[in-house]
Design a protein around this motif. Sequence first.
Motif, PDB file in Angstrom:
ATOM      1  N   ASN A   1      98.101  39.704 119.601  1.00  0.00           N
ATOM      2  CA  ASN A   1      97.635  40.845 119.327  1.00  0.00           C
ATOM      3  C   ASN A   1      98.474  42.077 119.772  1.00  0.00           C
ATOM      4  OD1 ASN A   1      96.135  43.521 119.100  1.00  0.00           O
ATOM      5  ND2 ASN A   1      94.351  42.544 120.061  1.00  0.00           N
TER       6      ASN A   1
ATOM      7  N   GLU B   1      98.716  45.249 119.283  1.00  0.00           N
ATOM      8  CA  GLU B   1      98.255  46.313 119.587  1.00  0.00           C
ATOM      9  C   GLU B   1      97.763  46.383 120.867  1.00  0.00           C
ATOM     10  OE1 GLU B   1      97.246  44.913 116.710  1.00  0.00           O
ATOM     11  OE2 GLU B   1      97.705  46.377 115.175  1.00  0.00           O
ATOM     12  N   SER B   2      97.627  45.103 121.677  1.00  0.00           N
ATOM     13  CA  SER B   2      97.264  45.012 123.085  1.00  0.00           C
ATOM     14  C   SER B   2      98.613  44.650 123.715  1.00  0.00           C
ATOM     15  CB  SER B   2      96.225  44.261 123.114  1.00  0.00           C
ATOM     16  OG  SER B   2      95.246  44.789 122.589  1.00  0.00           O
TER      17      SER B   2
ATOM     18  N   THR C   1     102.279  47.393 113.508  1.00  0.00           N
ATOM     19  CA  THR C   1     100.716  47.310 113.868  1.00  0.00           C
ATOM     20  C   THR C   1      99.842  48.393 113.180  1.00  0.00           C
ATOM     21  OG1 THR C   1     101.617  49.111 115.609  1.00  0.00           O
ATOM     22  CG2 THR C   1     101.400  46.817 116.265  1.00  0.00           C
ATOM     23  N   GLU C   2      98.461  48.272 113.350  1.00  0.00           N
ATOM     24  CA  GLU C   2      97.743  49.331 112.773  1.00  0.00           C
ATOM     25  C   GLU C   2      98.090  50.990 113.431  1.00  0.00           C
ATOM     26  OE1 GLU C   2      93.461  48.093 113.412  1.00  0.00           O
ATOM     27  OE2 GLU C   2      93.824  46.233 112.458  1.00  0.00           O
TER      28      GLU C   2
ATOM     29  N   ASN D   1      98.801  57.797 117.841  1.00  0.00           N
ATOM     30  CA  ASN D   1      99.946  56.869 118.246  1.00  0.00           C
ATOM     31  C   ASN D   1     100.971  56.962 117.032  1.00  0.00           C
ATOM     32  OD1 ASN D   1      99.307  55.041 116.280  1.00  0.00           O
ATOM     33  ND2 ASN D   1      98.393  53.530 117.906  1.00  0.00           N
TER      34      ASN D   1
ATOM     35  N   LYS E   1      95.902  51.776 122.160  1.00  0.00           N
ATOM     36  CA  LYS E   1      96.467  50.869 121.144  1.00  0.00           C
ATOM     37  C   LYS E   1      97.978  51.345 121.243  1.00  0.00           C
ATOM     38  CE  LYS E   1      92.586  49.336 119.205  1.00  0.00           C
ATOM     39  NZ  LYS E   1      91.956  47.887 119.460  1.00  0.00           N
ATOM     40  N   THR E   2      98.632  50.045 121.334  1.00  0.00           N
ATOM     41  CA  THR E   2     100.309  50.037 121.132  1.00  0.00           C
ATOM     42  C   THR E   2     100.549  50.208 119.810  1.00  0.00           C
ATOM     43  OG1 THR E   2     100.935  49.124 123.197  1.00  0.00           O
ATOM     44  CG2 THR E   2     102.531  49.066 121.533  1.00  0.00           C
ATOM     45  N   ARG E   3     101.644  51.219 119.346  1.00  0.00           N
ATOM     46  CA  ARG E   3     101.936  51.151 118.043  1.00  0.00           C
ATOM     47  C   ARG E   3     103.605  50.692 118.193  1.00  0.00           C
ATOM     48  NH1 ARG E   3     106.350  54.729 116.375  1.00  0.00           N
ATOM     49  NH2 ARG E   3     105.075  56.517 116.824  1.00  0.00           N
TER      50      ARG E   3
END
Length: 199
Positions: free
Chosen positions: A19, A21-22, A120-121, A126, A168-170
Amino acid sequence: YNNKIDFKSFFKKLYNCDNLESIHNIYKKDNDKEIFNKNTDNTTELHKIFYDNIDKINQLYIELINEIYLKCYQNESYLVYQKNPALRISLPGNKSVGEIHTDFEYNHPEEEMNFWLPITELNEINTVWHETKPNLGDFKPIMINYGEIAKVYFNKCRHYARINTTDKTRISLDFRIIPGSKWKECNKSSAFHNVKFTI
């Protein structure tokens, strides 16, 4: 436009993280750093892992350059492209780009075009914000999906990143291309890494 290269699987394997984004919950070293500036926005642990594996990454990158050539530049005899793609990380509580700027301000040739693709999304917080024409001031977020690429003129259009107030990490990649017909030899070097713009 869309690309078919599976960068996401590559990044999941690179960082051993399903994942992305995490990912900040696994790689925590940079979570409490001061807000990045133009000199520190590429200094995270994730950047180090990325650039330590740049030869593997560039195998996919060259595939992408060939794909872009066939889709966008078929009438050109050759392309001049950035040697390595740039990695951008927007961690929660921080930002991916140190300041509002144009690439021209950082000594880049004005003939280049930027290509920007998320791994990522994205959300409006972000992602990167940019103006659609130089000095127009109509800043808009880049909102595209994984597998899509934005072609943007960051050379003269101002762009910036907001502080990521989401959880959320980008992760994204970007790079620059000059069509062969517009390439001019120059003596410029990039502002931060003193890299010559040469073939």
